[in-house]
Design an enzyme around this catalytic site. Structure first.
Site, PDB file in Angstrom:
ATOM      1  CE  LYS A  91      -0.144 -10.269  -1.058  1.00 29.78           C
ATOM      2  NZ  LYS A  91       0.683 -10.331  -2.405  1.00 29.78           N
ATOM      3  CD  GLU A 113      -2.819  -6.324   6.831  1.00 33.24           C
ATOM      4  OE1 GLU A 113      -3.459  -6.624   7.631  1.00 33.24           O
ATOM      5  OE2 GLU A 113      -2.000  -6.893   6.005  1.00 33.24           O
ATOM      6  CB  SER A 379       4.784 -14.780  -6.261  1.00 33.57           C
ATOM      7  OG  SER A 379       5.053 -13.547  -6.826  1.00 33.57           O
TER       8      SER A 379
HETATM    9  C1  LIG Z   1       1.775  -9.589  -2.416  1.00 33.13           C
HETATM   10  C2  LIG Z   1       2.581 -10.135  -3.384  1.00 33.13           C
HETATM   11  C3  LIG Z   1       3.818 -10.237  -3.182  1.00 33.13           C
HETATM   12  C4  LIG Z   1       4.593 -10.080  -1.880  1.00 33.13           C
HETATM   13  O1  LIG Z   1       3.999 -10.590  -0.807  1.00 33.13           O
HETATM   14  P1  LIG Z   1       4.962 -11.635  -0.002  1.00 33.13           P
HETATM   15  O2  LIG Z   1       4.361 -11.722   1.192  1.00 33.13           O
HETATM   16  O3  LIG Z   1       6.315 -11.220   0.281  1.00 33.13           O
HETATM   17  O4  LIG Z   1       4.828 -12.834  -0.742  1.00 33.13           O
HETATM   18  C5  LIG Z   1       4.766 -11.006  -4.208  1.00 33.13           C
HETATM   19  N1  LIG Z   1       4.183 -11.417  -5.304  1.00 33.13           N
HETATM   20  C6  LIG Z   1       3.065 -11.146  -5.451  1.00 33.13           C
HETATM   21  C7  LIG Z   1       2.420 -11.437  -6.806  1.00 33.13           C
HETATM   22  C8  LIG Z   1       1.875 -10.484  -4.482  1.00 33.13           C
HETATM   23  O5  LIG Z   1       0.860 -10.153  -4.760  1.00 33.13           O
END
Ligand SMILES: *Cc1c(COP(=O)(O)O)cnc(C)c1O
Length: 397
Positions: A91, A113, A379
């Site tokens: 993020k 938000e 992610s």
């Molecule tokens: C917020 C988050 C997501 C989901 O958000 P996307 O906008 O779909 O990427 C996925 N993995 C992690 C670790 C997150 O913090």
């Protein structure tokens, strides 16, 4: 061939996207729309972003060949290590870029938000870095559920404001943030956390996250002799990590793109967030996309054990990738994701975020062979989910 990367001038990906905003918000969105591309292309902006991505975020993130996981699935699996980014997930790629953009727009104050709190933390982080005041709207229910992230935001100097209306969750926090932006159009920038919202946000966030697949191509060339893998797999909440992981492969038809949604207790259980299957076209947060709604157009509460995936819509790019068949969508249940948490922890010594575990759980469903190269976008890391993991130890071990 038209590109999947670039929306039309009005922000459409196929039939999805656009900018459906109240008249009072029009000047804010219009200022952003008319200026973002020039700012992103400016050499000074690019140099500053590059430096921060390297020295603050920790990029490039490694592309790790996961040998034990590969042996388990009989295919060649690489993990793109976004979990190693500062603050523990992808993020921050977006918030670092948007804060530099806000500075060039002359903005003095940041609002955001947040649902689970991850985007709020990533925003509070870059506001501290730049010395800008930060207000994060969060549903009252989420404030209770996500206490550690609320503490992080406060420690970073952000003000967390409770959204008390409706279900007191993400959509209500979003409404409050929009109200704030309408009241403060001149000095405030609104940092949206995923590839959602009115045009130009989905394109802006996708471009800022595209660094993920840009790095992947160079790393794959070095490690496999080809820039192109056979599969790229990513989880989808709003869709920003998937957009970043897919971006530089969108117009490479040999690369199969797999988007993994949270099926909760099961896609048709009534407790799920599998928007690509359950959603119908409608307008949410300023764009036309697929969303979970009842016959009156009221948004139905999504469910996933993973707080980052229980969003009732998906970004318009992903709605189009699904409708056009460019990406395949897979739904993974809570229990399947928990099993994948345990598997990655024990096979590779990496504890993934619960969101990420959904992408990992799809590995068994791809039908890959020994010669295939599969990249899973890792992610985020699992630290923030430890409490959830402790509560579900029986399913993990
Ligand atoms: C917020 C988050 C997501 C989901 O958000 P996307 O906008 O779909 O990427 C996925 N993995 C992690 C670790 C997150 O913090």
């Amino acid at each position: 061939m038209t590109s999947y990367q670039i929306p039309t001038a009005r922000g459409y990906y196929g039939e999805f996207g656009g900018a459906f905003v109240p008249e009072m918000l029009y000047p804010n969105v219009e200022e952003l729309r008319t200026r973002y591309l020039d700012i992103l292309a400016d050499p000074g902006f690019r140099a500053e972003l590059q430096l921060l991505l390297r020295d603050y975020v920790g990029r490039p993130t490694p592309l790790f060949e996961a040998r034990r996981l590969s042996a388990r699935y009989g295919t060649r699996v690489f993990l793109k290590r976004e979990d190693l980014c500062h603050t523990g997930a992808h993020k921050i790629n977006n918030t670092v870029g948007q804060i530099l953009l806000a500075q060039r727009l002359g903005k003095k104050r940041i609002i955001a938000e947040t649902g689970a709190g991850q985007h709020g933390v990533a925003t509070a982080t870059v506001c501290a870095l730049m010395g800008l005041p930060c207000v994060v709207y969060m549903g009252a229910v989420d404030i209770e559920r996500q206490a550690p992230n609320v503490a992080r935001m406060r420690l970073l100097g952000a003000e967390v404001r409770r959204a008390e209306s409706g279900s007191q969750t993400l959509k209500d926090a979003t409404n409050e943030a929009i109200r704030d932006w309408i009241a403060n159009p001149v000095d405030t920038h609104y940092i949206i956390g995923s590839v959602v919202g009115p045009h130009p946000y989905p394109d802006l966030v996708a471009r800022l996250q595209a660094v993920i697949s840009e790095e992947m191509r160079a790393q794959l060339l070095e490690k496999t002799g080809s820039e192109l893998p056979n599969y790229v797999v990513a989880c989808v909440g709003g869709g920003s990590n998937a957009a970043g992981a897919f971006y530089h492969f969108l117009d490479e038809p040999t690369v199969r793109l797999v988007a993994v949604e949270a099926a909760g207790h099961g896609i048709h259980s009534g407790h799920s967030a599998a928007t690509s299957v359950l959603g119908t076209p409608g307008i949410i947060h300023g764009s036309r996309t697929l969303l979970m709604q009842d016959e009156h157009g009221q948004i139905t509460e999504p469910y996933s054990l993973s707080a980052g995936l229980d969003y009732p819509g998906i970004g318009p790019l992903h709605a189009h990738l699904g409708a056009s068949g460019r990406a395949e969508f897979i739904g993974i249940t809570d229990d399947e994701a928990l099993a994948a948490v345990s598997e990655l922890s024990r096979l590779e010594g990496i504890i993934p975020a619960l969101e990420t575990a959904h992408a990992l759980a799809a590995l068994g469903q791809l039908g890959t062979g020994p010669d295939d190269v599969v990249v899973v976008n890792l992610s985020g890391r699992g630290d923030k989910d430890l409490e959830t993991y402790l509560k579900n130890l029986d399913k993990l071990i």
